[in-house]
Design a protein around this motif. Structure first.
Motif, PDB file in Angstrom:
ATOM      1  N   UNK A  10      40.052  20.511  70.053  1.00 60.42           N
ATOM      2  CA  UNK A  10      39.702  19.720  68.872  1.00 60.42           C
ATOM      3  C   UNK A  10      38.292  20.040  68.390  1.00 60.42           C
ATOM      4  N   UNK A  11      37.372  20.217  69.318  1.00 57.37           N
ATOM      5  CA  UNK A  11      35.987  20.551  68.966  1.00 57.37           C
ATOM      6  C   UNK A  11      35.929  21.899  68.251  1.00 57.37           C
ATOM      7  N   UNK A  17      35.839  24.559  60.781  1.00 55.17           N
ATOM      8  CA  UNK A  17      35.719  24.120  59.390  1.00 55.17           C
ATOM      9  C   UNK A  17      34.270  23.872  58.992  1.00 55.17           C
ATOM     10  N   UNK A  18      33.468  23.318  59.882  1.00 53.85           N
ATOM     11  CA  UNK A  18      32.050  23.090  59.583  1.00 53.85           C
ATOM     12  C   UNK A  18      31.358  24.425  59.322  1.00 53.85           C
ATOM     13  N   UNK A  19      31.669  25.435  60.138  1.00 51.87           N
ATOM     14  CA  UNK A  19      31.070  26.761  59.963  1.00 51.87           C
ATOM     15  C   UNK A  19      31.545  27.453  58.682  1.00 51.87           C
ATOM     16  N   UNK A  20      32.700  27.049  58.144  1.00 52.67           N
ATOM     17  CA  UNK A  20      33.213  27.598  56.885  1.00 52.67           C
ATOM     18  C   UNK A  20      32.637  26.861  55.671  1.00 52.67           C
ATOM     19  N   UNK A  40      35.308  21.105  51.103  1.00 53.72           N
ATOM     20  CA  UNK A  40      34.401  22.186  50.722  1.00 53.72           C
ATOM     21  C   UNK A  40      34.486  22.359  49.222  1.00 53.72           C
ATOM     22  N   UNK A  41      33.326  22.326  48.588  1.00 54.83           N
ATOM     23  CA  UNK A  41      33.294  22.490  47.137  1.00 54.83           C
ATOM     24  C   UNK A  41      32.846  23.897  46.795  1.00 54.83           C
ATOM     25  N   UNK A  64      32.340  14.413  66.367  1.00 54.73           N
ATOM     26  CA  UNK A  64      32.273  14.449  64.909  1.00 54.73           C
ATOM     27  C   UNK A  64      31.429  13.309  64.363  1.00 54.73           C
ATOM     28  N   UNK A  65      31.307  12.210  65.101  1.00 55.15           N
ATOM     29  CA  UNK A  65      30.413  11.127  64.669  1.00 55.15           C
ATOM     30  C   UNK A  65      28.964  11.610  64.665  1.00 55.15           C
TER      31      UNK A  65
END
Length: 76
Positions: A10-11, A17-20, A40-41, A64-65
Motif C-alpha cells: 500500500x505504501x 502516485x505522489x512521485x507522479x 493531478x492537475x 498517508x496522514x
C-alpha cells in the motif's frame, strides 16, 4: 500476504502516485479502511486526473496522514 507485506504494498502505491505529481484531494474513512482520492492537475490544459486507492492497513493510513499534513504545510 503478511501484515508487513500488505503495508509495504500500500505504501508503494501511495508513493508511486505522489512521485507522479498527484496530491491528496480527499479521504473517506469507513469500517473497511480508507479511500484515498489523489488528483493531478495538468497546468496547461487544466485537466485533472483522479485515482482512488483503497487503503486497509492502519500503518498505511498513518503514512498517508503524515503526507497530508506535509502537503497542507507546503500550501500555507
Amino acid at each position: 500476504m503478511s501484515d508487513y507485506q500488505q503495508y509495504i504494498a500500500e505504501k508503494e502505491k501511495i508513493d508511486f502516485f505522489i512521485n507522479k505529481g498527484f496530491r491528496i484531494k480527499d479521504v473517506e474513512e469507513n469500517l473497511e479502511g480508507s479511500f484515498l482520492v489523489l488528483e493531478r492537475k495538468d497546468g496547461k490544459k487544466e485537466i485533472s486526473h483522479e485515482e482512488t486507492l483503497h487503503i486497509k492497513h492502519a500503518d498505511s493510513r498513518k503514512y498517508f496522514a503524515s503526507l497530508l499534513i506535509k502537503q497542507q504545510r507546503q500550501e500555507n
